[in-house]
Write a protein that holds these residues in place. Sequence first.
Motif, PDB file in Angstrom:
ATOM      1  N   ILE A  89       0.853  -1.187   0.000  1.00 13.48           N
ATOM      2  CA  ILE A  89       0.000   0.000   0.000  1.00 13.48           C
ATOM      3  C   ILE A  89       0.888   1.236   0.000  1.00 13.48           C
ATOM      4  O   ILE A  89       1.845   1.320   0.784  1.00 13.48           O
ATOM      5  N   ALA A 122      -4.887  -7.872  -0.476  1.00 10.22           N
ATOM      6  CA  ALA A 122      -6.146  -7.415  -1.073  1.00 10.22           C
ATOM      7  C   ALA A 122      -7.332  -8.188  -0.501  1.00 10.22           C
ATOM      8  O   ALA A 122      -8.363  -7.600  -0.146  1.00 10.22           O
ATOM      9  N   VAL A 125      -4.450  -0.796  -2.549  1.00  7.90           N
ATOM     10  CA  VAL A 125      -3.515  -1.915  -2.690  1.00  7.90           C
ATOM     11  C   VAL A 125      -3.000  -1.981  -4.125  1.00  7.90           C
ATOM     12  O   VAL A 125      -3.748  -1.819  -5.078  1.00  7.90           O
TER      13      VAL A 125
END
Length: 205
Positions: A3, A148, A204
Amino acid sequence: MMIDPIQWVRRFAELVDEHTDELTELDAAIGDADHGSNMQRGTAAVVAAFAEDAPTTPSEQLKLVGMTLIRSIGGASGPLYGTFFLRCAAAAGDTEFDAPSFAKAFRAGLDGIVARGKAESGDKTMFDALAPAADALDEHLAAGDSLADALAAAVAAAAAGRDGTIPMLARKGRASYLGERSVGHQDPGATSATLLVLAAKQAVK
């Protein structure tokens, strides 16, 4: 997977923009009717700060977010969200924000909110969305899921926690002054906190 903290907060700002009216309406029922405008002002200030001079490490980026939110958001939300990001910053490293480091930072941010606001499950606060999200994130990462997929589970847990605040009697914050009249209303802090988790999922890469 990782991220980018800047993309996370920029997406959070976009989601707050999209939901400002909803946050305001929710806060009008049990608060000061300023949560939407306060969050919009604070996240916009963060985006502006990044545009002016963005740090390069996750820890410094998150620290900038926390300091900016504390300066620019009024009421209880500024210190709480600011503390969340400052604790995230303290736990984040100077390398990429991968799944283990993000989960560690997110948990540290939640612990900061607890230390600052003394909130517990069932108090009808942002904790009721963030705590289930942190638990789901940790559980799914421990099971070997991708970042994710773990964040998708965290979003679902946050949304369930947010919705679960509706029948609760508020025990913290301005809403607690209303007593039984706080029952039947969705907590605005839990609502914006769910947007924060959703923004992480959408950031993400």
